[in-house]
Design a protein around this motif. Structure first.
Motif, PDB file in Angstrom:
ATOM      1  N   ILE A 192     118.403  56.215  30.982  1.00 44.03           N
ATOM      2  CA  ILE A 192     117.340  55.357  30.455  1.00 44.03           C
ATOM      3  C   ILE A 192     117.465  53.956  31.053  1.00 44.03           C
ATOM      4  O   ILE A 192     118.534  53.339  31.011  1.00 44.03           O
ATOM      5  N   GLN A 193     116.348  53.458  31.612  1.00 49.06           N
ATOM      6  CA  GLN A 193     116.330  52.127  32.208  1.00 49.06           C
ATOM      7  C   GLN A 193     115.331  51.194  31.537  1.00 49.06           C
ATOM      8  O   GLN A 193     115.376  49.992  31.768  1.00 49.06           O
ATOM      9  N   ALA A 209     116.186  73.397  10.521  1.00 49.58           N
ATOM     10  CA  ALA A 209     115.726  74.350  11.533  1.00 49.58           C
ATOM     11  C   ALA A 209     114.808  73.667  12.544  1.00 49.58           C
ATOM     12  O   ALA A 209     114.943  73.864  13.760  1.00 49.58           O
ATOM     13  N   VAL A 210     113.876  72.849  12.060  1.00 46.19           N
ATOM     14  CA  VAL A 210     112.995  72.103  12.977  1.00 46.19           C
ATOM     15  C   VAL A 210     113.813  71.143  13.821  1.00 46.19           C
ATOM     16  O   VAL A 210     113.592  70.997  15.043  1.00 46.19           O
ATOM     17  N   HIS A 211     114.774  70.480  13.208  1.00 47.39           N
ATOM     18  CA  HIS A 211     115.665  69.564  13.915  1.00 47.39           C
ATOM     19  C   HIS A 211     116.443  70.293  15.002  1.00 47.39           C
ATOM     20  O   HIS A 211     116.605  69.789  16.130  1.00 47.39           O
ATOM     21  N   THR A 212     116.913  71.493  14.725  1.00 49.27           N
ATOM     22  CA  THR A 212     117.678  72.267  15.711  1.00 49.27           C
ATOM     23  C   THR A 212     116.809  72.653  16.895  1.00 49.27           C
ATOM     24  O   THR A 212     117.214  72.503  18.063  1.00 49.27           O
ATOM     25  N   LEU A 213     115.587  73.158  16.628  1.00 46.97           N
ATOM     26  CA  LEU A 213     114.699  73.552  17.721  1.00 46.97           C
ATOM     27  C   LEU A 213     114.322  72.356  18.598  1.00 46.97           C
ATOM     28  O   LEU A 213     114.355  72.444  19.834  1.00 46.97           O
ATOM     29  N   ALA A 214     113.970  71.229  17.969  1.00 48.71           N
ATOM     30  CA  ALA A 214     113.589  70.046  18.739  1.00 48.71           C
ATOM     31  C   ALA A 214     114.773  69.506  19.539  1.00 48.71           C
ATOM     32  O   ALA A 214     114.614  69.070  20.686  1.00 48.71           O
ATOM     33  N   GLN A 215     115.960  69.560  18.955  1.00 46.28           N
ATOM     34  CA  GLN A 215     117.131  69.013  19.629  1.00 46.28           C
ATOM     35  C   GLN A 215     117.544  69.861  20.822  1.00 46.28           C
ATOM     36  O   GLN A 215     117.934  69.323  21.865  1.00 46.28           O
ATOM     37  N   VAL A 216     117.444  71.175  20.701  1.00 46.08           N
ATOM     38  CA  VAL A 216     117.759  72.044  21.836  1.00 46.08           C
ATOM     39  C   VAL A 216     116.784  71.798  22.984  1.00 46.08           C
ATOM     40  O   VAL A 216     117.179  71.731  24.154  1.00 46.08           O
ATOM     41  N   HIS A 217     115.499  71.656  22.661  1.00 48.41           N
ATOM     42  CA  HIS A 217     114.520  71.328  23.704  1.00 48.41           C
ATOM     43  C   HIS A 217     114.868  69.995  24.360  1.00 48.41           C
ATOM     44  O   HIS A 217     114.800  69.862  25.592  1.00 48.41           O
ATOM     45  N   PHE A 218     115.244  69.013  23.574  1.00 50.74           N
ATOM     46  CA  PHE A 218     115.588  67.699  24.119  1.00 50.74           C
ATOM     47  C   PHE A 218     116.814  67.795  25.031  1.00 50.74           C
ATOM     48  O   PHE A 218     116.860  67.179  26.101  1.00 50.74           O
ATOM     49  N   LEU A 219     117.814  68.559  24.622  1.00 49.41           N
ATOM     50  CA  LEU A 219     119.032  68.680  25.415  1.00 49.41           C
ATOM     51  C   LEU A 219     118.787  69.420  26.724  1.00 49.41           C
ATOM     52  O   LEU A 219     119.424  69.125  27.744  1.00 49.41           O
ATOM     53  N   TRP A 220     117.892  70.383  26.731  1.00 50.43           N
ATOM     54  CA  TRP A 220     117.626  71.130  27.952  1.00 50.43           C
ATOM     55  C   TRP A 220     116.876  70.283  28.983  1.00 50.43           C
ATOM     56  O   TRP A 220     117.129  70.402  30.185  1.00 50.43           O
ATOM     57  N   PHE A 221     115.964  69.431  28.547  1.00 50.45           N
ATOM     58  CA  PHE A 221     115.063  68.767  29.491  1.00 50.45           C
ATOM     59  C   PHE A 221     115.281  67.260  29.635  1.00 50.45           C
ATOM     60  O   PHE A 221     114.728  66.660  30.559  1.00 50.45           O
ATOM     61  N   HIS A 222     116.065  66.642  28.741  1.00 48.20           N
ATOM     62  CA  HIS A 222     116.168  65.181  28.796  1.00 48.20           C
ATOM     63  C   HIS A 222     117.596  64.658  28.694  1.00 48.20           C
ATOM     64  O   HIS A 222     117.786  63.446  28.743  1.00 48.20           O
ATOM     65  N   TRP A 245     108.853  60.493  19.941  1.00 48.01           N
ATOM     66  CA  TRP A 245     108.398  59.285  20.640  1.00 48.01           C
ATOM     67  C   TRP A 245     108.936  59.252  22.066  1.00 48.01           C
ATOM     68  O   TRP A 245     108.209  58.907  23.004  1.00 48.01           O
ATOM     69  N   TYR A 246     110.194  59.622  22.254  1.00 50.59           N
ATOM     70  CA  TYR A 246     110.814  59.597  23.581  1.00 50.59           C
ATOM     71  C   TYR A 246     110.117  60.580  24.518  1.00 50.59           C
ATOM     72  O   TYR A 246     109.803  60.257  25.673  1.00 50.59           O
ATOM     73  N   VAL A 247     109.868  61.809  24.035  1.00 49.83           N
ATOM     74  CA  VAL A 247     109.236  62.821  24.882  1.00 49.83           C
ATOM     75  C   VAL A 247     107.818  62.414  25.243  1.00 49.83           C
ATOM     76  O   VAL A 247     107.386  62.556  26.401  1.00 49.83           O
ATOM     77  N   LEU A 248     107.057  61.899  24.282  1.00 47.51           N
ATOM     78  CA  LEU A 248     105.692  61.459  24.574  1.00 47.51           C
ATOM     79  C   LEU A 248     105.679  60.312  25.569  1.00 47.51           C
ATOM     80  O   LEU A 248     104.827  60.256  26.469  1.00 47.51           O
ATOM     81  N   LEU A 249     106.619  59.387  25.428  1.00 43.07           N
ATOM     82  CA  LEU A 249     106.684  58.266  26.371  1.00 43.07           C
ATOM     83  C   LEU A 249     107.017  58.743  27.775  1.00 43.07           C
ATOM     84  O   LEU A 249     106.446  58.271  28.761  1.00 43.07           O
ATOM     85  N   ARG A 250     107.945  59.716  27.888  1.00 40.88           N
ATOM     86  CA  ARG A 250     108.295  60.241  29.206  1.00 40.88           C
ATOM     87  C   ARG A 250     107.128  60.997  29.828  1.00 40.88           C
ATOM     88  O   ARG A 250     106.925  60.966  31.035  1.00 40.88           O
ATOM     89  N   ASN A 251     106.350  61.709  29.012  1.00 38.34           N
ATOM     90  CA  ASN A 251     105.196  62.430  29.548  1.00 38.34           C
ATOM     91  C   ASN A 251     104.121  61.468  30.050  1.00 38.34           C
ATOM     92  O   ASN A 251     103.429  61.760  31.028  1.00 38.34           O
ATOM     93  N   ARG A 252     103.975  60.336  29.391  1.00 38.30           N
ATOM     94  CA  ARG A 252     103.013  59.343  29.865  1.00 38.30           C
ATOM     95  C   ARG A 252     103.453  58.727  31.181  1.00 38.30           C
ATOM     96  O   ARG A 252     102.625  58.314  31.986  1.00 38.30           O
ATOM     97  N   ARG A 253     104.766  58.683  31.406  1.00 37.51           N
ATOM     98  CA  ARG A 253     105.312  58.094  32.639  1.00 37.51           C
ATOM     99  C   ARG A 253     105.849  59.168  33.574  1.00 37.51           C
ATOM    100  O   ARG A 253     106.817  58.954  34.291  1.00 37.51           O
ATOM    101  N   LYS A 254     105.232  60.340  33.556  1.00 37.55           N
ATOM    102  CA  LYS A 254     105.763  61.433  34.364  1.00 37.55           C
ATOM    103  C   LYS A 254     105.631  61.181  35.862  1.00 37.55           C
ATOM    104  O   LYS A 254     106.335  61.808  36.657  1.00 37.55           O
TER     105      LYS A 254
END
Length: 582
Positions: A178-179, A160-173, A95-104
């Protein structure tokens, strides 16, 4: 409410006595919303923190209930709870990533101090090893799926899915400040923090169980105790020949998975602290760090790493043999550790002395990431300090006299001293005022006097021309009558005040600090490798168990060793940051 408002008006009038009443009223209007918003923010912090704490406590309660000899709460119940928490975190991150992409197109505040590429790169390596561990879990489940719960197969897949998604989140977000939707986002981030903490606790308990089973098996094979260990895979009719290999390989991968989750929880906690924070959006420029002439630090560090591998092999092999050989292996471990800790103490003291010579004031600006680093260094030191003081008391109280008794005493004292000195060195480094060059805006061109040790030269004034002055476009500034005469010569004809003699001592100090930092990085890696892969003389020397009893001492070690492992890994990350900042 009226009294409170009137009180604010009086303060405003007193502070701005020369302003008009309208300006005072507008100032009051600007301040009042900030005061009103302060309380919901604190309430959201408290409520979300209590939510996360109770999530963790429920998981710990299930862990303790599952750790008994005849558990009523089975592992499948515990894993079901952890899996549900990971799924909720995955939903929030999506949800966080999709929201950020909508407000890019909307600018997002970012805290540049949260993490570095060094830390994220190391975290990615740990995540990759965690994925290998999940693959082994899946392989074990496939071999014994006929007699084990489905949850044991679902958990590693979700992890494993949690690890992959979390690493992506840590690299880019992870740097995001957050405001918007702050209250909801606080719950999402704190949920992620305590989910990783619970995964860390589960890894610690599982690793301790594996280590204790292996130790009891070794002692039973040597004839010290009459104890039978039944591996879980032997209770199941495993259909794959690699079942036992998968199960036993997990014990070697637990340390990496444990470090991954505790580091992630620390990074996410900084993100939680940054929610709603006002940051300085101007990115600061860093001077390029020169890494030439780094010889002494890396060489000594590589020697320490090579010695660590040798000591680990000798220790693990010889502790399973006769009593005399076992005592020799423990003595070799203590001698090696004493030499290494002594060198680390000298290196840390040398670095502190270099900092004391500069007499620079500390940097007291607000930095949640740096504050958390300091708190984690002190907090994780408690485990090793407790273990060391217990060992010192046992040496002074015991009636037995093994050959390594005073080595244990010296080793324990040096552990206390080394952590004390290293904490001071890291904190002193992180709280140093940065040089002016690092605070420049990268969009602005550097001034001509940036790299000069002399005062800036004046511009032409009233016909008086400084002939040594050179404009940014390399044009010679002269008067009309002297143009042909002066511009025919190069403006650098006069000796340039390079200031080599003045700058060189500073470069030498930086070079020494870099060598010290590299050496300490490799030493901390060495001291992480030894206990992580089974070199734990506190279990094998028998001194502490004689004084405190097996149950109490094992409880102390199960608390202290995971904290010590985290301390070493966190010190490596902090020292990398010190290396960059020098």
């Amino acid at each position: 409410i009226m009294d409170e408002d009137s009180g604010v008006d009086i303060m405003s009038l007193n502070k701005y006595s020369n302003s008009s009443s309208s300006s005072s009223s507008s100032e009051h209007d600007k301040k009042t919303p900030a005061k009103i918003e302060h309380y919901p923010k604190k309430n959201a912090e408290i409520i979300s923190c209590q939510y996360g704490t109770n999530l963790l406590l429920v998981g710990i309660a299930l862990l303790l209930a599952n750790a008994t000899a005849l558990p009523i709460v089975e592992e499948k119940h515990l894993l079901s709870y952890i899996t549900s928490l990971m799924i909720l975190q995955l939903i929030w991150m999506l949800w966080y990533v999709l929201l950020r992409n909508r407000r890019k197109n909307t600018r997002t505040d970012r805290d540049i101090h949260v993490t570095t590429a060094w830390i994220r790169g190391g975290l990615t390596v740990l995540a990759f090893i965690s994925l290998i561990m999940d693959a082994f879990r899946v392989g074990y489940y496939v071999g014994g799926h006929s007699c084990v719960s489905v949850v044991l197969g679902v958990y590693p897949v979700i992890h494993a899915v949690h690890t992959l998604a979390q690493v992506h989140f840590l690299w880019f977000h992870i740097k995001d400040v957050i405001q918007s939707l702050q209250t909801f986002e606080r719950f999402g981030v704190i949920h992620s923090v305590f989910t990783n903490l619970l995964l860390w606790c589960y890894g610690v308990v599982s690793e301790a169980e594996h280590y204790m089973n292996n130790r009891m098996r070794r002692l039973s094979n040597m004839g010290f105790i009459n104890f039978t260990i039944v591996d879980p895979e032997l209770l199941c009719n495993c259909t794959a020949t690699t079942c036992t290999l998968f199960y036993k390989s997990l014990s070697y991968l637990f340390p990496f998975c444990i470090e991954y989750h505790v580091i992630v929880s620390a990074m996410l906690f900084v993100m939680w602290k940054n929610i709603g924070r006002t940051t300085d959006l101007s990115h600061k420029k860093r001077l390029a760090t020169k890494t030439h002439c780094l010889i002494t630090g890396p060489f000594l560090g590589l020697v320490a790493l090579a010695s660590t591998i040798g000591v680990m092999v000798v220790y693990l092999i010889h502790t399973e043999q006769s009593m005399e050989t076992r005592q020799t292996a423990i003595s070799i471990f203590y001698i090696y550790a004493i030499i290494l800790l002594t060198l680390m103490c000298f290196a840390g003291v040398a670095g502190l002395l270099i900092y004391r010579v500069d007499h620079k004031p500390p940097d007291t600006s607000k930095n949640p990431s740096r504050e958390l680093d300091t708190e984690l260094l002190f907090g994780s030191s408690v485990g090793a300090w407790l273990m060391s003081w217990c060992s010192i008391v046992s040496v002074l109280s015991t009636s037995s006299n093994p050959p390594y008794i005073w080595m244990n005493f010296t080793y324990s004292l040096l552990i206390v001293l080394e952590k004390y000195i290293q904490n001071l060195f890291i904190i002193e480094s992180l709280y140093r005022h940065k040089e002016d060059g690092k605070k420049e805006d990268p969009e602005l061109p550097p001034s001509p006097e940036t790299f000069s040790v002399t005062p800036p030269l004046p511009l032409p004034y009233n016909g008086i021309i400084n002939q040594a002055y050179e404009t940014p476009d390399m044009a010679c500034v002269t008067s009309e009558n002297e143009q042909n005469d002066r511009c025919s010569r190069k403006p650098v004809e006069a000796p340039q005040p390079t200031g080599r003699d003045l700058v060189e001592p500073s470069n030498v100090k930086k070079l020494i600090l870099k060598n010290i930092t590299v050496f300490l990085v490799m030493c901390n890696m060495s001291l992480w490798i030894l206990p992580a892969f089974g070199c734990r003389p506190q279990f094998d020397n028998g001194l502490e168990q004689e004084i405190y009893g097996p149950n109490k001492w094992i409880t102390v070690l199960n608390f202290a060793i995971p904290l010590n492992l985290f301390y070493r890994m966190h010190s490596v990350a902090s020292l990398f940051e010190v290396f960059i900042e020098v």
